[in-house]
Scaffold this active site. Structure first.
Site, short mmCIF file in Angstrom:
data_model
loop_
_atom_site.label_atom_id
_atom_site.label_comp_id
_atom_site.label_asym_id
_atom_site.label_seq_id
_atom_site.Cartn_x
_atom_site.Cartn_y
_atom_site.Cartn_z
N ARG A 17 -151.31 9.10 -37.27
CA ARG A 17 -150.05 9.59 -37.81
C ARG A 17 -149.70 10.97 -37.27
O ARG A 17 -148.62 11.21 -36.74
CB ARG A 17 -150.13 9.62 -39.34
CG ARG A 17 -148.77 9.72 -40.05
CD ARG A 17 -148.27 11.13 -40.21
NE ARG A 17 -149.21 11.99 -40.94
CZ ARG A 17 -149.06 13.28 -41.08
NH1 ARG A 17 -148.01 13.91 -40.52
NH2 ARG A 17 -149.95 14.00 -41.74
N HIS A 218 -158.01 20.67 -45.12
CA HIS A 218 -157.20 20.15 -44.02
C HIS A 218 -157.09 21.29 -43.01
O HIS A 218 -156.36 22.25 -43.23
CB HIS A 218 -155.81 19.73 -44.54
CG HIS A 218 -154.91 19.20 -43.48
ND1 HIS A 218 -154.73 17.84 -43.27
CD2 HIS A 218 -154.14 19.83 -42.56
CE1 HIS A 218 -153.88 17.67 -42.28
NE2 HIS A 218 -153.51 18.86 -41.82
N HIS A 220 -156.68 23.08 -39.12
CA HIS A 220 -156.13 23.04 -37.77
C HIS A 220 -156.97 23.95 -36.87
O HIS A 220 -157.59 24.90 -37.35
CB HIS A 220 -154.67 23.50 -37.78
CG HIS A 220 -153.73 22.48 -38.34
ND1 HIS A 220 -152.41 22.39 -37.96
CD2 HIS A 220 -153.90 21.51 -39.27
CE1 HIS A 220 -151.82 21.40 -38.62
NE2 HIS A 220 -152.71 20.87 -39.43
N CYS A 251 -148.56 20.97 -36.60
CA CYS A 251 -147.42 21.18 -37.48
C CYS A 251 -146.23 21.68 -36.67
O CYS A 251 -146.34 22.70 -35.98
CB CYS A 251 -147.77 22.19 -38.57
SG CYS A 251 -146.35 22.65 -39.59
N ASN A 264 -155.00 19.51 -34.63
CA ASN A 264 -155.87 19.57 -35.81
C ASN A 264 -157.32 19.72 -35.37
O ASN A 264 -157.67 19.50 -34.21
CB ASN A 264 -155.73 18.29 -36.63
CG ASN A 264 -154.38 18.20 -37.31
OD1 ASN A 264 -153.46 18.93 -36.97
ND2 ASN A 264 -154.27 17.32 -38.26
#
Length: 318
Positions: A17, A218, A220, A251, A264
């Site tokens: 995704r 999460h 990066h 992002c 990421n």
């Protein structure tokens, strides 16, 4: 510190995704399906396949329904999606092959919330109350609450701990104060500003408020410290992570000066480090490396993963 290392960690893969959505090119459906099928065989327990968003705004995700329908299912592996509004959720509910997972999204800054959702951080918290009711009515468990831009915001600047506290207060009111099961609390380094000391202070803040909460990260790797942040979290006992194979994704509002810096934290690099430290993942690293190289061939440029290029070390025995 090493005594606090978890014995096993859980990694949720977001490369399909995050990666395909971030790329300008729309890749053939058959290639994307083969990529997810390869990931499904690695031992990963959860793979985020696609998002249900406006085809005009994000044409790369326009065929999300066909994508999910074509992916091969395997017991023990969840194929999840992302939606931002009722329209997207409606599409997800009608989709075959998807595993619906309830997640909530909070923000620490008004600027980033406005850019992503067209509302302030406080208004976003109010919207999430409607999502709680919606998930409850459908019997969908709320498994995670994400707090975005916890470590900094490219649009608004540094984020004080008080902004995290506001969101923790909301979580307490909606869950623990009502006797509801507390979901995992994810701290998101949305724009890649975190360093290990920030990881430690934010995790510590959550633990002060919710000693028994499961914490997720999460991360990066925008500025090359993603794996260091992962190590800092491991040393604090965190056992739940989002990542992207080959370092895919990023992002679009992160404010990078160069698009290639947006990835990421890399799944296979994390898994390699965990295994070398004696931490179990349940993931077949060789198959994961193969999937990362498949992604690189598809996208057609060198991707950020280190292990996929260096390979596993050759052990020499005497």
């Amino acid at each position: 510190m090493s005594a606090d290392l978890p014995k096993r960690i859980e990694i949720h893969e977001e490369g399909p995704r995050e990666g395909f959505q971030f790329e300008r090119e729309i890749f053939p459906l058959a290639d994307r399906v083969a990529f997810v099928d390869a990931l499904t065989e690695t031992g990963l327990q959860q793979i985020q396949v696609a998002s249900f968003v406006s085809p005009k705004a994000v044409p790369q995700m326009a065929d999300a329904e066909a994508f999910f329908a074509a992916v091969r299912k395997k017991p023990g592996v969840r194929h999840t999606g992302l939606w931002l509004n009722e329209a997207g959720f409606g599409r997800a509910r009608q989709c075959s092959g998807i595993d619906l997972v309830g997640s909530l999204y909070l923000y620490t800054t008004d600027a980033f919330s406005q850019r992503n959702n067209g509302c302030t951080a406080a208004e976003m918290r109010q919207r999430q109350e409607s999502w709680i009711d919606r998930y409850d009515a459908l019997g969908i468990e709320i498994e995670a609450v994400y707090i975005m831009t916890v470590f900094g915001c490219a649009l608004q600047g540094e984020v004080p701990l008080s902004a995290l506290d506001e969101n923790l207060d909301w979580i307490a009111r909606q869950f623990s104060d009502k006797g509801r099961t507390l979901p995992a609390i994810y701290l998101a380094d949305t724009v890649g500003w975190a360093v290990p000391t920030m990881i430690e202070s934010r995790i510590g803040r959550v633990r002060e408020r919710f000693p028994d909460a499961r914490i997720g990260l999460h991360l990066h790797d925008t500025r090359g410290v993603g794996i260091a942040n992962f190590l800092a979290a491991l040393r604090m006992g965190v056992d739940l992570y989002d990542s992207s194979v080959a370092g895919l994704g990023g992002c679009p509002f992160a404010g990078h000066s160069h698009g290639a810096a947006a990835g990421n934290v890399c799944t296979e690099d994390m898994v390699y480090m965990a295994h070398e430290m004696g931490i179990e993942t349940g993931i077949n690293l060789e198959l994961l490396i193969e999937a990362a190289r498949m992604a690189e061939r598809m996208i057609g440029r060198t991707l950020a993963g280190r292990l996929m290029h260096a390979g596993l070390p050759r052990r020499v025995t005497n």
